[in-house]
Design a protein around this motif. Structure first.
Motif, PDB file in Angstrom:
ATOM      1  N   ALA A 214       0.841  -1.212   0.000  1.00 25.42           N
ATOM      2  CA  ALA A 214       0.000   0.000   0.000  1.00 25.42           C
ATOM      3  C   ALA A 214       0.871   1.255   0.000  1.00 25.42           C
ATOM      4  O   ALA A 214       0.564   2.247  -0.676  1.00 25.42           O
ATOM      5  CB  ALA A 214      -0.933  -0.009   1.206  1.00 25.42           C
ATOM      6  N   GLU A 215       1.979   1.227   0.751  1.00 24.38           N
ATOM      7  CA  GLU A 215       2.865   2.395   0.829  1.00 24.38           C
ATOM      8  C   GLU A 215       3.536   2.656  -0.516  1.00 24.38           C
ATOM      9  O   GLU A 215       3.707   3.807  -0.921  1.00 24.38           O
ATOM     10  CB  GLU A 215       3.949   2.211   1.896  1.00 24.38           C
ATOM     11  CG  GLU A 215       3.457   1.887   3.290  1.00 24.38           C
ATOM     12  CD  GLU A 215       2.613   2.965   3.946  1.00 24.38           C
ATOM     13  OE1 GLU A 215       2.256   3.957   3.293  1.00 24.38           O
ATOM     14  OE2 GLU A 215       2.309   2.789   5.129  1.00 24.38           O
ATOM     15  N   MET A 216       3.917   1.589  -1.196  1.00 18.80           N
ATOM     16  CA  MET A 216       4.558   1.779  -2.507  1.00 18.80           C
ATOM     17  C   MET A 216       3.569   2.374  -3.503  1.00 18.80           C
ATOM     18  O   MET A 216       3.922   3.226  -4.321  1.00 18.80           O
ATOM     19  CB  MET A 216       5.136   0.453  -3.017  1.00 18.80           C
ATOM     20  CG  MET A 216       5.966   0.552  -4.274  1.00 18.80           C
ATOM     21  SD  MET A 216       7.206   1.890  -4.291  1.00 18.80           S
ATOM     22  CE  MET A 216       8.561   1.134  -3.408  1.00 18.80           C
ATOM     23  N   LYS A 217       2.315   1.963  -3.392  1.00 18.07           N
ATOM     24  CA  LYS A 217       1.273   2.516  -4.273  1.00 18.07           C
ATOM     25  C   LYS A 217       1.099   4.017  -3.985  1.00 18.07           C
ATOM     26  O   LYS A 217       0.916   4.806  -4.908  1.00 18.07           O
ATOM     27  CB  LYS A 217      -0.040   1.748  -4.029  1.00 18.07           C
ATOM     28  CG  LYS A 217      -1.183   2.180  -4.909  1.00 18.07           C
ATOM     29  CD  LYS A 217      -1.063   1.626  -6.323  1.00 18.07           C
ATOM     30  CE  LYS A 217      -2.105   2.182  -7.280  1.00 18.07           C
ATOM     31  NZ  LYS A 217      -1.814   3.501  -7.819  1.00 18.07           N
ATOM     32  N   GLN A 218       1.189   4.374  -2.718  1.00 13.61           N
ATOM     33  CA  GLN A 218       1.079   5.794  -2.372  1.00 13.61           C
ATOM     34  C   GLN A 218       2.266   6.573  -2.924  1.00 13.61           C
ATOM     35  O   GLN A 218       2.103   7.686  -3.426  1.00 13.61           O
ATOM     36  CB  GLN A 218       0.985   5.973  -0.854  1.00 13.61           C
ATOM     37  CG  GLN A 218      -0.354   5.501  -0.323  1.00 13.61           C
ATOM     38  CD  GLN A 218      -0.459   5.623   1.181  1.00 13.61           C
ATOM     39  OE1 GLN A 218       0.546   5.708   1.873  1.00 13.61           O
ATOM     40  NE2 GLN A 218      -1.672   5.610   1.676  1.00 13.61           N
ATOM     41  N   ALA A 219       3.456   5.977  -2.842  1.00  7.93           N
ATOM     42  CA  ALA A 219       4.646   6.626  -3.406  1.00  7.93           C
ATOM     43  C   ALA A 219       4.427   6.871  -4.895  1.00  7.93           C
ATOM     44  O   ALA A 219       4.751   7.938  -5.422  1.00  7.93           O
ATOM     45  CB  ALA A 219       5.886   5.759  -3.171  1.00  7.93           C
TER      46      ALA A 219
ATOM     47  N   MET B 237       6.688   5.927  12.129  1.00  8.16           N
ATOM     48  CA  MET B 237       6.729   6.234  10.692  1.00  8.16           C
ATOM     49  C   MET B 237       5.376   6.791  10.245  1.00  8.16           C
ATOM     50  O   MET B 237       5.299   7.783   9.521  1.00  8.16           O
ATOM     51  CB  MET B 237       7.073   4.956   9.922  1.00  8.16           C
ATOM     52  CG  MET B 237       7.221   5.125   8.436  1.00  8.16           C
ATOM     53  SD  MET B 237       8.761   5.954   7.984  1.00  8.16           S
ATOM     54  CE  MET B 237       9.792   4.551   7.572  1.00  8.16           C
ATOM     55  N   GLU B 238       4.304   6.161  10.689  1.00  2.85           N
ATOM     56  CA  GLU B 238       2.964   6.624  10.303  1.00  2.85           C
ATOM     57  C   GLU B 238       2.686   8.004  10.902  1.00  2.85           C
ATOM     58  O   GLU B 238       2.082   8.855  10.248  1.00  2.85           O
ATOM     59  CB  GLU B 238       1.898   5.624  10.759  1.00  2.85           C
ATOM     60  CG  GLU B 238       1.980   4.264  10.083  1.00  2.85           C
ATOM     61  CD  GLU B 238       1.794   4.318   8.570  1.00  2.85           C
ATOM     62  OE1 GLU B 238       1.026   5.183   8.078  1.00  2.85           O
ATOM     63  OE2 GLU B 238       2.426   3.522   7.869  1.00  2.85           O
ATOM     64  N   GLU B 239       3.129   8.219  12.125  1.00  2.00           N
ATOM     65  CA  GLU B 239       2.904   9.524  12.770  1.00  2.00           C
ATOM     66  C   GLU B 239       3.613  10.642  12.008  1.00  2.00           C
ATOM     67  O   GLU B 239       3.071  11.739  11.841  1.00  2.00           O
ATOM     68  CB  GLU B 239       3.352   9.483  14.235  1.00  2.00           C
ATOM     69  CG  GLU B 239       2.327   8.768  15.105  1.00  2.00           C
ATOM     70  CD  GLU B 239       2.826   8.418  16.491  1.00  2.00           C
ATOM     71  OE1 GLU B 239       4.016   8.658  16.803  1.00  2.00           O
ATOM     72  OE2 GLU B 239       2.019   7.867  17.273  1.00  2.00           O
TER      73      GLU B 239
ATOM     74  N   VAL C 214      -5.837   6.690   4.734  1.00  2.00           N
ATOM     75  CA  VAL C 214      -5.183   5.369   4.721  1.00  2.00           C
ATOM     76  C   VAL C 214      -4.080   5.320   5.779  1.00  2.00           C
ATOM     77  O   VAL C 214      -3.915   4.319   6.483  1.00  2.00           O
ATOM     78  CB  VAL C 214      -4.614   5.054   3.309  1.00  2.00           C
ATOM     79  CG1 VAL C 214      -3.840   3.746   3.309  1.00  2.00           C
ATOM     80  CG2 VAL C 214      -5.739   5.007   2.283  1.00  2.00           C
ATOM     81  N   GLU C 215      -3.344   6.424   5.929  1.00  2.00           N
ATOM     82  CA  GLU C 215      -2.270   6.461   6.924  1.00  2.00           C
ATOM     83  C   GLU C 215      -2.832   6.332   8.343  1.00  2.00           C
ATOM     84  O   GLU C 215      -2.226   5.680   9.200  1.00  2.00           O
ATOM     85  CB  GLU C 215      -1.460   7.762   6.807  1.00  2.00           C
ATOM     86  CG  GLU C 215      -0.679   7.878   5.518  1.00  2.00           C
ATOM     87  CD  GLU C 215       0.304   6.744   5.309  1.00  2.00           C
ATOM     88  OE1 GLU C 215      -0.129   5.682   4.806  1.00  2.00           O
ATOM     89  OE2 GLU C 215       1.468   6.894   5.638  1.00  2.00           O
ATOM     90  N   GLU C 216      -3.976   6.931   8.564  1.00  2.00           N
ATOM     91  CA  GLU C 216      -4.602   6.813   9.885  1.00  2.00           C
ATOM     92  C   GLU C 216      -5.039   5.367  10.143  1.00  2.00           C
ATOM     93  O   GLU C 216      -4.930   4.867  11.260  1.00  2.00           O
ATOM     94  CB  GLU C 216      -5.776   7.790  10.021  1.00  2.00           C
ATOM     95  CG  GLU C 216      -5.267   9.219  10.232  1.00  2.00           C
ATOM     96  CD  GLU C 216      -6.367  10.271  10.271  1.00  2.00           C
ATOM     97  OE1 GLU C 216      -7.540   9.942  10.005  1.00  2.00           O
ATOM     98  OE2 GLU C 216      -6.037  11.438  10.562  1.00  2.00           O
ATOM     99  N   GLU C 217      -5.475   4.692   9.073  1.00  2.00           N
ATOM    100  CA  GLU C 217      -5.822   3.261   9.213  1.00  2.00           C
ATOM    101  C   GLU C 217      -4.577   2.447   9.547  1.00  2.00           C
ATOM    102  O   GLU C 217      -4.625   1.541  10.389  1.00  2.00           O
ATOM    103  CB  GLU C 217      -6.433   2.727   7.910  1.00  2.00           C
ATOM    104  CG  GLU C 217      -7.893   3.095   7.729  1.00  2.00           C
ATOM    105  CD  GLU C 217      -8.398   2.797   6.323  1.00  2.00           C
ATOM    106  OE1 GLU C 217      -7.772   1.980   5.615  1.00  2.00           O
ATOM    107  OE2 GLU C 217      -9.409   3.404   5.930  1.00  2.00           O
ATOM    108  N   HIS C 218      -3.464   2.759   8.883  1.00  2.00           N
ATOM    109  CA  HIS C 218      -2.213   2.038   9.172  1.00  2.00           C
ATOM    110  C   HIS C 218      -1.781   2.279  10.618  1.00  2.00           C
ATOM    111  O   HIS C 218      -1.358   1.351  11.307  1.00  2.00           O
ATOM    112  CB  HIS C 218      -1.082   2.500   8.234  1.00  2.00           C
ATOM    113  CG  HIS C 218      -1.295   2.116   6.805  1.00  2.00           C
ATOM    114  ND1 HIS C 218      -0.577   2.668   5.783  1.00  2.00           N
ATOM    115  CD2 HIS C 218      -2.151   1.238   6.232  1.00  2.00           C
ATOM    116  CE1 HIS C 218      -0.979   2.141   4.626  1.00  2.00           C
ATOM    117  NE2 HIS C 218      -1.939   1.275   4.878  1.00  2.00           N
ATOM    118  N   HIS C 219      -1.887   3.535  11.032  1.00  2.00           N
ATOM    119  CA  HIS C 219      -1.510   3.883  12.399  1.00  2.00           C
ATOM    120  C   HIS C 219      -2.365   3.090  13.385  1.00  2.00           C
ATOM    121  O   HIS C 219      -1.864   2.525  14.366  1.00  2.00           O
ATOM    122  CB  HIS C 219      -1.679   5.388  12.620  1.00  2.00           C
ATOM    123  CG  HIS C 219      -1.224   5.860  13.965  1.00  2.00           C
ATOM    124  ND1 HIS C 219      -2.075   5.953  15.040  1.00  2.00           N
ATOM    125  CD2 HIS C 219      -0.001   6.226  14.420  1.00  2.00           C
ATOM    126  CE1 HIS C 219      -1.390   6.374  16.090  1.00  2.00           C
ATOM    127  NE2 HIS C 219      -0.134   6.543  15.745  1.00  2.00           N
TER     128      HIS C 219
HETATM  129 FE   LIG Z   1       1.098   4.043   5.962  1.00  2.00          FE
END
Ligand SMILES: [Fe+2]
Length: 148
Positions: A58-63, A100-102, A133-138
């Motif tokens: 998911a992070e690579m897709k965001q990149a 990292m997410e924060e 999405v980042e909040e979900e990861h967190h």
């Molecule tokens: Fe993330």
């Protein structure tokens, strides 16, 4: 490589720099989580291993999304990741990933403000979706931390 001569929106250098900072964080997160997936051990670790892999992808897709946007805005996406810290135990993995997410969440909130200031509604909208999405990861990492 052909560049758009005139993108429909012109944005500040500050926003472009923030897009690159975000790309650096997402590349780092992607590598960090994937290597944690590879290195995770023990019964508890095995049970959650796939979460590291899914999140890494998911992070690579965001990149990719961020790089596409930056390229459209006439910027050049960085290839350099932010510092990558894998850690040595499941607990440490999750603590580092939460940090990292924060870091990402803090940056995305500032980016939304900057994009709005620049009148770049599309980037603001895109970053809001990434922030969600980042909040979900967190939430995922902190929940996992509570369980171990
Ligand atoms: Fe993330």
């Amino acid at each position: 490589m052909i560049r758009k001569l005139k993108p429909a929106v012109k944005v500040s250098d500050e926003l472009k720099k923030m897009l690159n900072d975000a790309i650096a964080i997402e590349i780092a997160a992607s590598v960090q989580y994937m290597w944690q997936y590879v290195q995770v051990m023990g019964v508890k670790g095995r049970a959650v291993a796939s979460k590291f892999k899914e999140t890494a992808i998911a992070e690579m897709k965001q990149a990719e999304d961020l790089a596409e946007r930056l390229w459209y805005l006439n910027g050049t996406p960085t290839t350099q990741p932010a510092p990558i810290k894998v850690g040595e135990s499941l607990k440490e993995f999750l603590e580092l990933d939460t940090k990292m997410e924060e870091e990402g969440i803090r940056l995305y909130k500032r980016m939304i403000d900057q994009a709005q200031k620049d009148g770049d509604v599309t980037t603001a909208f895109m970053i809001k979706e990434i922030l969600e999405v980042e909040e979900e990861h967190h939430d995922l990492f902190t929940t996992m931390l509570e369980e171990i």
